[in-house]
Every structure is written in C-alpha cells, then in structure tokens.
Design a protein around this motif. Sequence first.
Motif, PDB file in Angstrom:
ATOM      1  N   LEU A 299      45.670  52.690 -13.237  1.00 40.87           N
ATOM      2  CA  LEU A 299      45.978  51.268 -13.316  1.00 40.87           C
ATOM      3  C   LEU A 299      45.929  50.718 -11.891  1.00 40.87           C
ATOM      4  CD1 LEU A 299      49.035  51.354 -15.751  1.00 40.87           C
ATOM      5  CD2 LEU A 299      46.606  51.239 -16.301  1.00 40.87           C
ATOM      6  N   GLU A 300      45.014  49.818 -11.649  1.00 46.04           N
ATOM      7  CA  GLU A 300      44.829  49.291 -10.293  1.00 46.04           C
ATOM      8  C   GLU A 300      45.335  47.866 -10.143  1.00 46.04           C
ATOM      9  OE1 GLU A 300      40.696  49.848  -9.512  1.00 46.04           O
ATOM     10  OE2 GLU A 300      40.899  52.030  -9.264  1.00 46.04           O
ATOM     11  N   THR A 301      45.416  47.138 -11.237  1.00 47.59           N
ATOM     12  CA  THR A 301      45.925  45.769 -11.195  1.00 47.59           C
ATOM     13  C   THR A 301      46.827  45.528 -12.406  1.00 47.59           C
ATOM     14  OG1 THR A 301      44.162  44.770 -12.548  1.00 47.59           O
ATOM     15  CG2 THR A 301      43.715  45.038 -10.184  1.00 47.59           C
ATOM     16  N   SER A 302      47.544  44.425 -12.367  1.00 49.86           N
ATOM     17  CA  SER A 302      48.405  44.078 -13.499  1.00 49.86           C
ATOM     18  C   SER A 302      47.585  43.848 -14.761  1.00 49.86           C
ATOM     19  CB  SER A 302      49.228  42.833 -13.172  1.00 49.86           C
ATOM     20  OG  SER A 302      48.382  41.746 -12.848  1.00 49.86           O
ATOM     21  N   LYS A 303      46.316  43.446 -14.596  1.00 51.74           N
ATOM     22  CA  LYS A 303      45.455  43.226 -15.759  1.00 51.74           C
ATOM     23  C   LYS A 303      45.173  44.534 -16.502  1.00 51.74           C
ATOM     24  CE  LYS A 303      43.130  39.052 -14.070  1.00 51.74           C
ATOM     25  NZ  LYS A 303      41.834  38.440 -13.696  1.00 51.74           N
TER      26      LYS A 303
ATOM     27  N   LEU B 206      46.235  47.433 -21.741  1.00 51.48           N
ATOM     28  CA  LEU B 206      46.815  48.503 -22.560  1.00 51.48           C
ATOM     29  C   LEU B 206      47.879  47.946 -23.500  1.00 51.48           C
ATOM     30  CD1 LEU B 206      47.193  51.453 -20.009  1.00 51.48           C
ATOM     31  CD2 LEU B 206      45.571  51.295 -21.903  1.00 51.48           C
ATOM     32  N   ARG B 207      48.663  47.009 -22.994  1.00 55.06           N
ATOM     33  CA  ARG B 207      49.690  46.394 -23.840  1.00 55.06           C
ATOM     34  C   ARG B 207      49.063  45.580 -24.965  1.00 55.06           C
ATOM     35  NH1 ARG B 207      53.644  44.431 -18.857  1.00 55.06           N
ATOM     36  NH2 ARG B 207      54.872  46.371 -18.696  1.00 55.06           N
ATOM     37  N   ASN B 208      48.050  44.812 -24.625  1.00 54.83           N
ATOM     38  CA  ASN B 208      47.394  43.979 -25.637  1.00 54.83           C
ATOM     39  C   ASN B 208      46.668  44.814 -26.681  1.00 54.83           C
ATOM     40  OD1 ASN B 208      48.291  41.663 -24.364  1.00 54.83           O
ATOM     41  ND2 ASN B 208      46.407  41.349 -23.197  1.00 54.83           N
ATOM     42  N   ASP B 209      46.171  45.993 -26.263  1.00 50.83           N
ATOM     43  CA  ASP B 209      45.507  46.902 -27.202  1.00 50.83           C
ATOM     44  C   ASP B 209      46.501  47.688 -28.056  1.00 50.83           C
ATOM     45  OD1 ASP B 209      43.102  46.105 -26.165  1.00 50.83           O
ATOM     46  OD2 ASP B 209      42.826  47.871 -24.895  1.00 50.83           O
ATOM     47  N   ARG B 210      47.782  47.462 -27.814  1.00 50.54           N
ATOM     48  CA  ARG B 210      48.856  48.198 -28.500  1.00 50.54           C
ATOM     49  C   ARG B 210      48.759  49.702 -28.264  1.00 50.54           C
ATOM     50  NH1 ARG B 210      49.658  44.979 -34.298  1.00 50.54           N
ATOM     51  NH2 ARG B 210      50.004  42.925 -33.353  1.00 50.54           N
ATOM     52  N   SER B 211      48.334  50.035 -27.040  1.00 52.83           N
ATOM     53  CA  SER B 211      48.232  51.447 -26.664  1.00 52.83           C
ATOM     54  C   SER B 211      49.536  51.984 -26.100  1.00 52.83           C
ATOM     55  CB  SER B 211      47.120  51.632 -25.625  1.00 52.83           C
ATOM     56  OG  SER B 211      45.861  51.312 -26.169  1.00 52.83           O
ATOM     57  N   LEU B 212      50.460  51.092 -25.768  1.00 51.06           N
ATOM     58  CA  LEU B 212      51.725  51.498 -25.163  1.00 51.06           C
ATOM     59  C   LEU B 212      52.862  51.148 -26.109  1.00 51.06           C
ATOM     60  CD1 LEU B 212      51.124  50.168 -21.529  1.00 51.06           C
ATOM     61  CD2 LEU B 212      50.578  52.428 -22.458  1.00 51.06           C
ATOM     62  N   MET B 213      53.430  52.156 -26.732  1.00 51.76           N
ATOM     63  CA  MET B 213      54.439  51.895 -27.757  1.00 51.76           C
ATOM     64  C   MET B 213      55.608  51.077 -27.231  1.00 51.76           C
ATOM     65  SD  MET B 213      56.252  54.563 -30.350  1.00 51.76           S
ATOM     66  CE  MET B 213      57.236  53.933 -31.705  1.00 51.76           C
TER      67      MET B 213
END
Length: 221
Positions: free
Chosen positions: A35-39, A44-51
């Motif tokens: 992860l290099e930037t806040s984007k 990952l959050r928008n993809d629902r990859s992070l529970m």
Amino acid sequence: MAGKPKLHYFDGRGRMESIRWLLAAARVEFEEKFLETSKDLEKLRNDRSLMFQQVPMVEIDGMKLAQSRAILSYIAAKYNLYGKDIKKRALIDMYIEGVADLNEMIILLPLSPPNEKGTKITQIKESAANRYFPAFERVLQSHGQDYLVGNTLSRADVHLVELLYSVEELDPGILANFPLLKALKTRISNVPTVKKFLQPGSQRKPPGDETRFEKVIKIFQ
C-alpha cells in the motif's frame, strides 16, 4: 493448484513481519502488494477485501484473511507449526502471548515521539533482559530439548527468534547471558528458507525509520 499467498500491507515491518517470518519458516514463497497511498487502502475497502477495514490482509487458499492472529494461526496449522495436541497448543499459545507483549512495544517504537524513544528503548531492553528472556531460557533448560515445545519446531520458536533479532538491533549483546536462546536463534536461522530470508535484499524488512512511518501514518489516516 493454489498460487502463492499474497500479502497486503505497507513496505515495512509492522504487524505483517511476523507473518513473513512464519511463511519463511514454513518454506512457503509469497508475494507482496504494498500500500503506497491512501487510495490503495481505500480500493481494498471498496472491494470489500478487508473485513474490518484494516490490514494486514493475506490472500491464501481462496480466502482473504484479516487480523494478524487469525492469519498466523491458519499458516501455523496448515504447515504443522502449531503442535499435535491440545496441550502442546496451549503451551505454544502461552509462549506466543509472552512474545507478543514485548513485540508490541517494538512495533510501536518507530511511532514514538523522539523525546520518548530513548525511554521506551530502555524499557524494552530491561523487560527483555529481566522478564521475558529469562522465562524462555528456563523453558528450554527445563526439558533440554531443541525447541520450546519438545523437539518439534513450532510457531512459538519462530516468533521468539524474530523477537530476539529485533531486540538485538537495540542491544547487540543482550543474549550474552542466555546461551540456550542464542542456540535456538542459530538453529532456526540455519533453516535454509529462513537463512535466505535473513539475507540482504530479501522480503524481510529493515528496521523502521521515522521517514517511512510518517508516510505510513498518512496512508492509514
């Protein structure tokens, strides 16, 4: 055939480093997506990859595992590094919790204000020398075997040796009075995949510096 585990985190130690160590000890090759930037985090959050909306996260065996303890437990169980019965697992868990107490202080050290860092380093070294290292030395002395839980390598050994390396970065001579811990460190360091992991240029991350962690803080804000 399942692909390599993919680790999602920033390019630094933090809470992913123990996962890297355990995979190396398990002789498992892995990939990293930094992860290099806040984007990157937002994606990952928008993809629902992070529970729970946070990293570390590891893609493994078709799962997207969050929470470092759950990730470590799965890897250890999958690769036979978690004991063969409930009593051995209880001991392994107990030792891991002890390691985690001290390791947490080290993980947070780069984020400490400069005027507090010296005091925190002193606390870490004193806790290691007077509380945690003597306890683990006694465990090895009590049964005279190669590892913390008998003669079988477990995740407890791997996490402890990672901790030994981290504390030695703060005090290179701290293991002088702990010959059994020193021997354990040598034993595990000579595992071929761990030995490779310890070489410069490997996927092992260097000690945290303020510049890198200032960048990380911005990513996670």
